[in-house]
Design a protein around this motif. Structure first.
Motif, mmCIF file in Angstrom:
data_model
loop_
_atom_site.group_PDB
_atom_site.id
_atom_site.type_symbol
_atom_site.label_atom_id
_atom_site.label_comp_id
_atom_site.label_asym_id
_atom_site.label_seq_id
_atom_site.Cartn_x
_atom_site.Cartn_y
_atom_site.Cartn_z
ATOM 1 N N SER A 1 12.102 -6.160 -4.756
ATOM 2 C CA SER A 1 10.956 -7.072 -3.467
ATOM 3 C C SER A 1 12.020 -7.438 -2.302
ATOM 4 C CB SER A 1 10.557 -8.535 -4.126
ATOM 5 O OG SER A 1 10.606 -9.293 -3.356
ATOM 6 N N ILE A 2 10.966 -7.661 -0.954
ATOM 7 C CA ILE A 2 12.061 -7.663 0.639
ATOM 8 C C ILE A 2 11.459 -9.248 0.456
ATOM 9 C CG2 ILE A 2 12.328 -7.242 2.733
ATOM 10 C CD1 ILE A 2 10.595 -5.008 2.379
ATOM 11 N N GLY B 1 7.813 -8.679 1.118
ATOM 12 C CA GLY B 1 6.573 -7.083 0.793
ATOM 13 C C GLY B 1 7.845 -6.828 -0.211
ATOM 14 N N VAL B 2 7.288 -5.438 -0.478
ATOM 15 C CA VAL B 2 7.925 -4.683 -1.437
ATOM 16 C C VAL B 2 8.689 -3.065 -0.641
ATOM 17 C CG1 VAL B 2 5.867 -3.273 -2.006
ATOM 18 C CG2 VAL B 2 7.668 -3.732 -3.417
ATOM 19 N N ALA C 1 -5.526 -4.387 -5.168
ATOM 20 C CA ALA C 1 -5.335 -5.739 -4.621
ATOM 21 C C ALA C 1 -4.742 -5.090 -3.591
ATOM 22 C CB ALA C 1 -4.115 -5.968 -6.081
ATOM 23 N N ASN C 2 -3.875 -4.981 -3.365
ATOM 24 C CA ASN C 2 -3.480 -4.741 -1.877
ATOM 25 C C ASN C 2 -4.650 -4.552 -0.787
ATOM 26 O OD1 ASN C 2 -0.534 -5.640 -1.448
ATOM 27 N ND2 ASN C 2 -0.275 -3.620 -3.029
ATOM 28 N N VAL C 3 -5.848 -3.362 -0.740
ATOM 29 C CA VAL C 3 -6.404 -3.255 -0.519
ATOM 30 C C VAL C 3 -7.883 -4.648 -0.178
ATOM 31 C CG1 VAL C 3 -9.080 -2.252 -0.091
ATOM 32 C CG2 VAL C 3 -6.644 -0.647 -0.337
ATOM 33 N N LEU D 1 0.864 -1.039 -0.443
ATOM 34 C CA LEU D 1 0.152 0.172 0.026
ATOM 35 C C LEU D 1 0.732 1.471 0.049
ATOM 36 C CD1 LEU D 1 -2.716 -0.791 1.962
ATOM 37 C CD2 LEU D 1 -2.938 -0.568 0.267
ATOM 38 N N THR D 2 2.208 1.649 0.848
ATOM 39 C CA THR D 2 2.647 2.203 1.036
ATOM 40 C C THR D 2 3.615 2.861 -0.170
ATOM 41 O OG1 THR D 2 2.927 2.101 3.219
ATOM 42 C CG2 THR D 2 5.268 3.465 2.430
ATOM 43 N N ALA D 3 4.065 1.705 -1.068
ATOM 44 C CA ALA D 3 4.407 1.581 -2.644
ATOM 45 C C ALA D 3 4.115 2.304 -3.222
ATOM 46 C CB ALA D 3 5.568 0.513 -2.593
#
Length: 151
Positions: free
Chosen positions: A51-52, A78-79, A131-133, A14-16
């Motif tokens: 990618s993390i 995550g990312v 998609a993240n939501v 969401l942040t990215a």
């Protein structure tokens, strides 16, 4: 807890994507900016993500199973945004001899921002954000069902 790791992964997405949308908005806003503090027209910015890797090593899994604090090796994944870079592509030349920034031949250097490309990027970022939501909402439902077990 795996549940909290999932929340962290979704939160990073969401942040990215929000940052990506902010940069796209800045590009669109400056589509006609011919002067900047750095000199010359506005230069389009791009967001680079990485990618993390979520690595749960055997040692981290064993430590969690034994109730010990797992180290950073058990990172969730995550990312993350690694860079906001300027697009090195050429500026557009527009013939307008009346423009105050026109050169001796009457051409004005316009920003290298393409509205169609920015709108396509914005739609892709919006879809990724949505998609993240959706994933976040599924996680909320899973947590709510888990809490119902204790009733």
């Amino acid at each position: 807890m795996a549940f909290l790791s999932s929340m962290n992964i979704v939160g990073s997405g969401l942040t990215a994507q929000q940052l990506r949308l902010d940069v796209i908005s800045e590009n669109i806003t400056n589509i006609n900016t011919t002067r900047t503090e750095a000199g010359g027209p506005y230069r389009r910015k791009t967001v680079t993500m990485e990618s993390i890797e979520g690595q749960t090593t055997f040692q981290a899994a064993l430590a969690r199973a034994q109730g010990r604090n797992a180290s950073a090796d058990g990172a969730a994944g995550g990312v993350r945004v690694t860079e906001i870079a300027e697009d090195p592509s050429d500026f557009k030349l527009v013939y307008d001899p009346t423009h105050p920034d026109a050169n001796a031949d009457g051409y004005v250097e316009m920003p290298n921002v393409d509205l169609v490309k920015e709108m396509a990027d914005a739609m892709a970022a919006n879809q990724a954000y949505s998609a993240n939501v959706t994933a976040f909402n599924v996680l909320k439902q899973v947590a709510a069902k888990g809490l119902e077990i204790g009733k």
